[in-house]
Design a protein around this motif. Structure first.
Motif, PDB file in Angstrom:
ATOM      1  N   ARG A 105     -10.466  -7.672  -8.187  1.00 30.69           N
ATOM      2  CA  ARG A 105     -11.501  -7.246  -7.235  1.00 30.69           C
ATOM      3  C   ARG A 105     -10.913  -6.553  -6.009  1.00 30.69           C
ATOM      4  NH1 ARG A 105     -14.714 -12.547  -6.137  1.00 30.69           N
ATOM      5  NH2 ARG A 105     -12.597 -13.296  -6.340  1.00 30.69           N
ATOM      6  N   ASN A 106      -9.658  -6.848  -5.696  1.00 28.41           N
ATOM      7  CA  ASN A 106      -9.027  -6.245  -4.522  1.00 28.41           C
ATOM      8  C   ASN A 106      -8.363  -4.903  -4.826  1.00 28.41           C
ATOM      9  OD1 ASN A 106      -9.738  -8.315  -2.733  1.00 28.41           O
ATOM     10  ND2 ASN A 106      -8.035  -9.568  -3.444  1.00 28.41           N
ATOM     11  N   ASP A 107      -8.414  -4.450  -6.071  1.00 27.61           N
ATOM     12  CA  ASP A 107      -7.771  -3.192  -6.435  1.00 27.61           C
ATOM     13  C   ASP A 107      -8.307  -2.000  -5.643  1.00 27.61           C
ATOM     14  OD1 ASP A 107      -6.240  -4.587  -8.190  1.00 27.61           O
ATOM     15  OD2 ASP A 107      -7.049  -3.664 -10.000  1.00 27.61           O
ATOM     16  N   LEU A 108      -9.542  -2.050  -5.221  1.00 30.65           N
ATOM     17  CA  LEU A 108     -10.149  -0.930  -4.494  1.00 30.65           C
ATOM     18  C   LEU A 108     -10.112  -1.105  -2.983  1.00 30.65           C
ATOM     19  CD1 LEU A 108     -13.217  -0.287  -6.820  1.00 30.65           C
ATOM     20  CD2 LEU A 108     -10.986   0.842  -6.814  1.00 30.65           C
ATOM     21  N   VAL A 109      -9.583  -2.216  -2.504  1.00 34.72           N
ATOM     22  CA  VAL A 109      -9.502  -2.458  -1.063  1.00 34.72           C
ATOM     23  C   VAL A 109      -8.479  -1.506  -0.450  1.00 34.72           C
ATOM     24  CG1 VAL A 109      -8.827  -4.137   0.701  1.00 34.72           C
ATOM     25  CG2 VAL A 109     -10.186  -4.863  -1.271  1.00 34.72           C
ATOM     26  N   GLU A 110      -8.860  -0.883   0.650  1.00 33.78           N
ATOM     27  CA  GLU A 110      -7.954   0.003   1.387  1.00 33.78           C
ATOM     28  C   GLU A 110      -7.720  -0.580   2.774  1.00 33.78           C
ATOM     29  OE1 GLU A 110      -9.648   3.925   1.346  1.00 33.78           O
ATOM     30  OE2 GLU A 110      -8.885   4.306  -0.669  1.00 33.78           O
ATOM     31  N   MET A 111      -6.449  -0.706   3.157  1.00 36.96           N
ATOM     32  CA  MET A 111      -6.080  -1.211   4.475  1.00 36.96           C
ATOM     33  C   MET A 111      -5.476  -0.062   5.268  1.00 36.96           C
ATOM     34  SD  MET A 111      -4.379  -4.817   3.307  1.00 36.96           S
ATOM     35  CE  MET A 111      -3.352  -4.025   2.070  1.00 36.96           C
ATOM     36  N   SER A 112      -5.910   0.090   6.515  1.00 43.01           N
ATOM     37  CA  SER A 112      -5.420   1.188   7.348  1.00 43.01           C
ATOM     38  C   SER A 112      -4.643   0.658   8.549  1.00 43.01           C
ATOM     39  CB  SER A 112      -6.586   2.045   7.831  1.00 43.01           C
ATOM     40  OG  SER A 112      -7.215   2.664   6.733  1.00 43.01           O
ATOM     41  N   TYR A 113      -3.566   1.377   8.870  1.00 41.66           N
ATOM     42  CA  TYR A 113      -2.669   0.987   9.947  1.00 41.66           C
ATOM     43  C   TYR A 113      -2.323   2.201  10.807  1.00 41.66           C
ATOM     44  CZ  TYR A 113      -1.962  -3.014   6.901  1.00 41.66           C
ATOM     45  OH  TYR A 113      -2.169  -4.100   6.115  1.00 41.66           O
ATOM     46  N   ALA A 114      -1.979   1.939  12.065  1.00 41.54           N
ATOM     47  CA  ALA A 114      -1.390   2.945  12.953  1.00 41.54           C
ATOM     48  C   ALA A 114       0.059   2.515  13.191  1.00 41.54           C
ATOM     49  CB  ALA A 114      -2.148   3.025  14.267  1.00 41.54           C
ATOM     50  N   LEU A 115       0.969   3.472  13.195  1.00 39.48           N
ATOM     51  CA  LEU A 115       2.396   3.182  13.360  1.00 39.48           C
ATOM     52  C   LEU A 115       2.969   4.023  14.490  1.00 39.48           C
ATOM     53  CD1 LEU A 115       3.208   3.584   9.583  1.00 39.48           C
ATOM     54  CD2 LEU A 115       2.888   1.426  10.765  1.00 39.48           C
ATOM     55  N   LYS A 116       3.902   3.449  15.216  1.00 38.57           N
ATOM     56  CA  LYS A 116       4.603   4.180  16.276  1.00 38.57           C
ATOM     57  C   LYS A 116       6.028   3.656  16.317  1.00 38.57           C
ATOM     58  CE  LYS A 116       3.205   5.854  20.366  1.00 38.57           C
ATOM     59  NZ  LYS A 116       2.183   5.992  21.277  1.00 38.57           N
ATOM     60  N   TRP A 117       7.011   4.554  16.473  1.00 40.96           N
ATOM     61  CA  TRP A 117       8.406   4.122  16.512  1.00 40.96           C
ATOM     62  C   TRP A 117       9.202   4.944  17.506  1.00 40.96           C
ATOM     63  CZ3 TRP A 117       6.255   7.038  12.713  1.00 40.96           C
ATOM     64  CH2 TRP A 117       6.817   8.289  12.484  1.00 40.96           C
ATOM     65  N   ASP A 118      10.271   4.322  17.985  1.00 34.15           N
ATOM     66  CA  ASP A 118      11.238   4.944  18.877  1.00 34.15           C
ATOM     67  C   ASP A 118      12.552   4.202  18.651  1.00 34.15           C
ATOM     68  OD1 ASP A 118      12.666   6.209  20.841  1.00 34.15           O
ATOM     69  OD2 ASP A 118      11.335   5.664  22.480  1.00 34.15           O
ATOM     70  N   PHE A 119      13.416   4.754  17.798  1.00 31.33           N
ATOM     71  CA  PHE A 119      14.655   4.101  17.388  1.00 31.33           C
ATOM     72  C   PHE A 119      15.863   4.911  17.837  1.00 31.33           C
ATOM     73  CE2 PHE A 119      11.967   2.629  13.707  1.00 31.33           C
ATOM     74  CZ  PHE A 119      11.946   1.286  14.074  1.00 31.33           C
ATOM     75  N   ALA A 120      16.968   4.203  17.993  1.00 38.11           N
ATOM     76  CA  ALA A 120      18.255   4.847  18.277  1.00 38.11           C
ATOM     77  C   ALA A 120      19.342   4.056  17.551  1.00 38.11           C
ATOM     78  CB  ALA A 120      18.531   4.875  19.774  1.00 38.11           C
ATOM     79  N   PHE A 121      20.401   4.753  17.219  1.00 40.08           N
ATOM     80  CA  PHE A 121      21.564   4.107  16.623  1.00 40.08           C
ATOM     81  C   PHE A 121      22.813   4.683  17.258  1.00 40.08           C
ATOM     82  CE2 PHE A 121      25.097   3.734  13.722  1.00 40.08           C
ATOM     83  CZ  PHE A 121      25.036   2.393  13.372  1.00 40.08           C
ATOM     84  N   ALA A 122      23.649   3.807  17.776  1.00 40.65           N
ATOM     85  CA  ALA A 122      24.956   4.182  18.314  1.00 40.65           C
ATOM     86  C   ALA A 122      25.866   2.979  18.090  1.00 40.65           C
ATOM     87  CB  ALA A 122      24.854   4.550  19.786  1.00 40.65           C
TER      88      ALA A 122
END
Length: 109
Positions: free
Chosen positions: A77-94
């Protein structure tokens, strides 16, 4: 140093599901990088994940291996369920990863 400025990348699946990635900036140099951006709406469902998986395997059949799975429920029954998200990122690597990421649940349909 390689720098990539602000740009918008729209991705659409054959089923017409789409997502827009707003890339703020990225910088790359030996041993260091930074990246910042956001996605206002990312919708996920079993159907969308299955479609993306089929496209990846079609492009590179060697990826069609048993990578394991998690079986949560045999109820479809959950096969048609759609979940929506907002994403934001700010990454650094040193030498070590730093920065932050935010994920906000927008709703279920």
């Amino acid at each position: 140093m390689l720098q990539v400025g602000a740009t918008r990348l729209a991705l659409a699946l054959p089923s017409r599901n789409s997502v827009v990635l707003d890339h703020g900036r990225s910088q790359f140099s030996p041993g260091r990088w930074t990246t910042q951006g956001d996605i206002n709406r990312l919708t996920l469902s079993k159907r969308i994940i299955d479609e993306v998986t089929r496209m990846i395997v079609a492009a590179k059949p060697s990826l069609d291996t048993d990578r394991g799975r998690v079986i949560v429920d045999v109820d479809d029954r959950n096969d048609l369920v759609e979940m929506s998200y907002a994403l934001k990122w700010d990454f650094a690597f040193a030498g070590a990863l730093s920065g932050n990421a935010q994920m906000r649940h927008l709703g279920v349909t």
